[in-house]
Design an enzyme around this catalytic site. Sequence first.
Site, PDB file in Angstrom:
ATOM      1  N   ARG A   1       1.145  -1.079  -0.255  1.00  0.00           N
ATOM      2  CA  ARG A   1       0.231   0.273  -0.236  1.00  0.00           C
ATOM      3  C   ARG A   1       0.343   1.124  -0.736  1.00  0.00           C
ATOM      4  NH1 ARG A   1      -2.452  -0.760   6.115  1.00  0.00           N
ATOM      5  NH2 ARG A   1      -1.590  -0.003   7.239  1.00  0.00           N
TER       6      ARG A   1
ATOM      7  N   ARG B   1       4.691   0.974   1.953  1.00  0.00           N
ATOM      8  CA  ARG B   1       4.407   0.506   3.210  1.00  0.00           C
ATOM      9  C   ARG B   1       5.379  -0.564   2.917  1.00  0.00           C
ATOM     10  NH1 ARG B   1       1.393  -3.103   5.278  1.00  0.00           N
ATOM     11  NH2 ARG B   1       1.304  -3.376   7.739  1.00  0.00           N
ATOM     12  N   TRP B   2       6.395  -1.276   2.744  1.00  0.00           N
ATOM     13  CA  TRP B   2       6.515  -3.352   2.690  1.00  0.00           C
ATOM     14  C   TRP B   2       7.420  -3.281   4.161  1.00  0.00           C
ATOM     15  CZ3 TRP B   2       9.972  -0.662  -1.715  1.00  0.00           C
ATOM     16  CH2 TRP B   2      10.726   0.745  -1.404  1.00  0.00           C
TER      17      TRP B   2
ATOM     18  N   GLU C   1       8.004 -12.804 -10.692  1.00  0.00           N
ATOM     19  CA  GLU C   1       6.347 -12.489 -11.101  1.00  0.00           C
ATOM     20  C   GLU C   1       6.723 -12.360 -12.103  1.00  0.00           C
ATOM     21  OE1 GLU C   1       7.648 -11.478  -6.583  1.00  0.00           O
ATOM     22  OE2 GLU C   1       8.708 -11.440  -8.318  1.00  0.00           O
TER      23      GLU C   1
ATOM     24  N   ASP D   1      -6.579  -2.613   8.121  1.00  0.00           N
ATOM     25  CA  ASP D   1      -5.946  -3.524   7.272  1.00  0.00           C
ATOM     26  C   ASP D   1      -6.961  -4.885   7.195  1.00  0.00           C
ATOM     27  OD1 ASP D   1      -4.076  -5.268   6.825  1.00  0.00           O
ATOM     28  OD2 ASP D   1      -2.872  -3.970   7.494  1.00  0.00           O
TER      29      ASP D   1
END
Length: 489
Positions: free
Chosen positions: A181, A193-194, A240, A289
Site C-alpha cells: 500500500r 509500506r513494505w 513474478e 487493515d
Amino acid sequence: MRSLPPFPDLRAFLGWAESHGDLARITRPVSLRHEMTAVQLEALRRGGPVLRFAAHDGPDMPLIANLFGTRDRVAAGLGLTLEQIPDFGRFLASLRSPAPVEGMRDAWSRWPMLRAALATRPRVLRRAPVQDQDLPGLDHLPVQTPWPGDGGPLITWPVVMTRPHGTDAADLTRYNLGVYRCQVLGPDRLILRWLAHRGGAAHHRSWQRAGEPMPVAIALGADPALLLAAALPLPETVSELGFSGVLRGARTELIACRSVPLMVPASAEIVLEGWVHPGETAPEGPFGDHTGYYNAVEPFPVMRVSAITSRSDPLYLSTITGRPPDEPSVIGEVFNDLALPVIRAQIPEVQDLWLPPAACSYRMAVVRIDKRYPGQARRVMMALWGMLPQFSYTKLIVVVDGDLDIRNWDDIAWAIATRMDPGRDVMRIDGTPMDYLDFASPLEGLAGKLGIDATTKIGAETEREWGVEMRLDPAHQARAEELLAEVMP
C-alpha cells in the site's frame, strides 16, 4: 490450460466481464472518502459485479473496483474456470519439479509446459500505450481514503517494482513485484509500506547499504495476470514478471521508464516513477487493515515521484482492505486451491488444506491428512510452518483425519472435542515470527504458535482402545432419502 483467451490489459478483462453481464456502471456521484468503501463492500458481500464509478469527488478519471470480488472472476483472471483451478495448480507444481522425460510421446505431452516456459520471457517494446501522456502529479488520480480513521488517501492496488543494488535494468529475473500500500503525501511524494520479509524491503536494504537512491516504479491498472502474479506468495527464486506470462498465456510486454532505470508493463493504465533516498522515511498510517483493526503509525520509506505516465484516457483501479470478506480474502480462497498441489508435493500425506477467510486468510490453517503413524500430525505442522514465509504467520494449525470435511466448522469442532486431549495433543511454540499487525502477540513481530492434533490416536500416541465411530449403512441412508422425498418433496 486456459479456457479463456489471454487478457493483454485491464480493458480486455473489463470487456469480457461486461459481455458476461458482470460489470456495473455507477453514474451517480460517490465520495472517495469512506462512501465508496461502503459501496464496494456491499457489492462484494452480494457477490456483485465489477464496479465502474463514472462520477466522484476526485479528478475526472473513471475508477474501477471489486475487480476480483468473486472467486469466479479471480479464476477468470487466470484464464480459467473455478473447476480448472486444481488442475492448474498441479500444472504449476510440475513446473517447479518436472519429472524426467520418458520417450518422444512423453515429450510431446509436455508441450503445454514448454509453451508456458517460453511465455515467461518478457518482450521489450519501444512504444507503449502507458506512455501516451504525462500527468502533472498524484493529485490528478482519484485516490480513495477508505476508512474513517485512515491517515489520508491510499493507493491500494499498486504493483510496486524494484530490483536489488548492483543489477541492471535489463536483468528482469531479479525484479521483485509486490502489492504494497502507498500513502499519498502530496503531488510528488508517497510512502511505500513494505514489511521486512518482503522482496521490496530486501532490495531497499541493498541500496541503503550502498548509500544510493533506489529506483522504483509502480504500475496502476495492470492486466489481471500481472496483478495476480504480484499478489501470489511465490518462492523468492521465481520471477513474478516471468510467472505472469505463464498465467496470461502470452509473454509480458515491457517498456523502459522515462526517468528511472526500470522496465514496466507496457499495457498498464498508469505508471508512477521515482526514487527512494537512503534514510528518508515518513510516518505511515494509521490505516484499516485485513485484521479489522487500524494499524499503528510507523516510519516507512518515502518515494519521490519523478514522472507519471498514462494512457490517453486512463482508468484508475482501486480496492479496499478490511475484516473479511474483502477482495484480498476472496483472492486468497482461490490461491488456497492453487497452492494445494505445491504443498502436497512437499508434504504428500496432506489431502486438503483450508485457510479460513474469516481468520484473516492465513492466521489459521485446517489440514486433512492420510494418517499412517504416530506423531505424523506434528510432523505436518512443523513442515507447514517451515515451508513458505507466509506460513510463518500462521499461528494456529488444526490437523484432522481424512474422513472429515475441513471446510465444515461442525466437523472441525467435533474432531477437536472428541479426538484431542489438551494435555497430550497441543503443541505450543514461543518466540516465532509473526505479522506485527497481530495485536494479540506480546511483542511486535514475535509470537507463539499453536498446533492441535485432532486426529484419531494410534500406536504409541495412546494406551487406551479407541472408540468405534457410529455410521449408518449407506443403503439405509439412501432408502431414507427415497422415502422422505415422497412425503417431503
